[in-house]
Design a protein around this motif. Structure first.
Motif, PDB file in Angstrom:
ATOM      1  N   ALA A 217       0.841  -1.200   0.000  1.00 28.30           N
ATOM      2  CA  ALA A 217       0.000   0.000   0.000  1.00 28.30           C
ATOM      3  C   ALA A 217       0.874   1.247   0.000  1.00 28.30           C
ATOM      4  O   ALA A 217       0.598   2.224  -0.719  1.00 28.30           O
ATOM      5  CB  ALA A 217      -0.935  -0.015   1.209  1.00 28.30           C
ATOM      6  N   ILE A 220       2.388   1.742  -3.517  1.00 30.18           N
ATOM      7  CA  ILE A 220       1.422   2.294  -4.480  1.00 30.18           C
ATOM      8  C   ILE A 220       1.129   3.756  -4.172  1.00 30.18           C
ATOM      9  O   ILE A 220       0.996   4.585  -5.083  1.00 30.18           O
ATOM     10  CB  ILE A 220       0.132   1.449  -4.473  1.00 30.18           C
ATOM     11  N   TYR A 221       1.028   4.085  -2.876  1.00 29.90           N
ATOM     12  CA  TYR A 221       0.782   5.471  -2.474  1.00 29.90           C
ATOM     13  C   TYR A 221       1.900   6.392  -2.976  1.00 29.90           C
ATOM     14  O   TYR A 221       1.645   7.474  -3.514  1.00 29.90           O
ATOM     15  CB  TYR A 221       0.670   5.548  -0.954  1.00 29.90           C
ATOM     16  N   HIS A 234      -6.635  -0.795 -12.103  1.00 26.38           N
ATOM     17  CA  HIS A 234      -7.800  -1.083 -11.265  1.00 26.38           C
ATOM     18  C   HIS A 234      -7.982  -2.594 -11.185  1.00 26.38           C
ATOM     19  O   HIS A 234      -7.129  -3.369 -11.658  1.00 26.38           O
ATOM     20  CB  HIS A 234      -9.055  -0.405 -11.844  1.00 26.38           C
ATOM     21  N   ILE A 257      -4.761  -1.721  -2.617  1.00 23.16           N
ATOM     22  CA  ILE A 257      -5.650  -0.585  -2.885  1.00 23.16           C
ATOM     23  C   ILE A 257      -6.886  -0.652  -1.994  1.00 23.16           C
ATOM     24  O   ILE A 257      -7.468   0.381  -1.645  1.00 23.16           O
ATOM     25  CB  ILE A 257      -6.030  -0.484  -4.380  1.00 23.16           C
ATOM     26  N   TYR A 261      -8.028   2.402   0.215  1.00 24.75           N
ATOM     27  CA  TYR A 261      -9.423   2.875   0.130  1.00 24.75           C
ATOM     28  C   TYR A 261     -10.068   2.908   1.522  1.00 24.75           C
ATOM     29  O   TYR A 261     -10.756   3.873   1.886  1.00 24.75           O
ATOM     30  CB  TYR A 261     -10.219   1.968  -0.807  1.00 24.75           C
ATOM     31  N   ILE A 268     -11.450   4.983  -5.935  1.00 23.40           N
ATOM     32  CA  ILE A 268     -11.383   3.976  -6.987  1.00 23.40           C
ATOM     33  C   ILE A 268     -12.375   4.380  -8.069  1.00 23.40           C
ATOM     34  O   ILE A 268     -13.590   4.413  -7.842  1.00 23.40           O
ATOM     35  CB  ILE A 268     -11.712   2.571  -6.436  1.00 23.40           C
ATOM     36  N   ILE A 274      -7.125   4.554 -10.137  1.00 23.01           N
ATOM     37  CA  ILE A 274      -7.177   4.998  -8.744  1.00 23.01           C
ATOM     38  C   ILE A 274      -6.597   6.396  -8.637  1.00 23.01           C
ATOM     39  O   ILE A 274      -5.689   6.782  -9.387  1.00 23.01           O
ATOM     40  CB  ILE A 274      -6.416   4.023  -7.821  1.00 23.01           C
TER      41      ILE A 274
END
Length: 279
Positions: A217, A220-221, A234, A257, A261, A268, A274
């Motif tokens: 996470a 990706i952030y 996605h 994700i 979220y 999303i 995203i």
């Protein structure tokens, strides 16, 4: 007795015309030829050396670092073939011998092979074998489910990749766990996914549970921040595309994700991708 094919920390006993004689605490001796003698040394000083057999089949020490040692796997290049077998470059003056009986298929000069180095009981010489599956054993397991392990790729099968685990066991990494083509000899980290009743081992490259979600996470952030807060990935994205972009499986991506979220870090956008909340 000094074990052939291993490193030893030995005491410099005496300086002679052919070189330094080294000994262990039990009095076992071996010659370190002049070409490997340190520029400066003292009698009684300790020296780490590798012990193997020279061209005359006599134990000898060297300060060179071999590419493989006793009871290890390695990728080595074939540099010569004779009517006795093949010879591999393992970083020492005398090449490592592979008898024809230990070749999975006939070796050719210039090609590189995954081998296992072992001590031949009959000749008491170090030799190599490309029949690497003969040197792994799952009868008594030293790993358990969820363990992180070191892996070496051996070969591709109809189901996935056979992998040597911690230089001891054999396991299988299924195709749905990977999205790149591995080559024989590739080394990587993995995890024990499942141990079957017959001691066959299933592998994965993804960490398990909560521990795997947070690092993915965060990754990706950070990538989102570096891409103006939007990524066109996605839950319907191609698994290979996800792996190529994030170096994680689609399952791990969806978990990550989902975590972002839930923490209200992202939106999303259905069928689009995203986006960071503050963008």
């Amino acid at each position: 007795m000094l074990t052939i094919g291993e490193y030893h920390t030995l005491i410099i006993d005496r300086d002679t015309e052919p070189g330094l004689f080294l000994r262990n605490k039990n009095g076992d001796e071996v010659l370190l030829p002049n070409k490997y003698k340190p520029e400066s040394f003292e009698i009684g000083e300790e020296l780490q050396v590798f012990v193997y057999l020279d061209h005359d089949e006599r134990p000898v020490a060297t300060t060179l670092t071999p590419k493989v040692k006793l009871d290890e796997f390695a990728m080595l290049k074939c540099v010569d073939v004779s009517h006795h077998g093949a010879f591999l470059d393992w970083g020492l003056e005398k090449h490592l011998f592979v008898p024809f009986a230990e070749q999975a298929y006939k070796m050719e000069v210039g090609e590189t092979y995954l081998i296992f180095c072992f001590l031949d009981e009959e000749s008491q010489r170090l030799v190599a074998s490309s029949k690497v599956n003969h040197f792994v054993d799952n009868s008594i397991l030293t790993v358990k489910e969820f363990d992180e392990v070191d892996l070496i790729v051996t070969n591709k099968t109809d189901l996935g990749y056979n992998m040597i685990i911690n230089d001891i066991h054999l396991g299988l990494l299924y195709f749905d766990e990977v999205f790149v083509d591995y080559k024989t000899g590739d080394q990587l980290k993995g995890y024990i996914k499942k141990i079957r009743s017959d001691h066959k081992i299933d592998l994965t490259l993804s960490k398990f549970g909560y521990k795997s979600i947070e690092p993915n996470a965060q990754k990706i952030y950070e990538i989102l921040k570096d891409n103006e807060g939007f990524l066109a990935y996605h839950d319907k994205s191609d698994p290979k595309a996800i792996y190529n972009r994030f170096n994680i499986s689609k399952k791990a991506f969806k978990k990550a994700i989902g975590s972002l979220y839930k923490d209200k870090q992202i939106e999303i956008l259905k069928g689009e991708g995203i986006r960071l909340k503050d963008q």
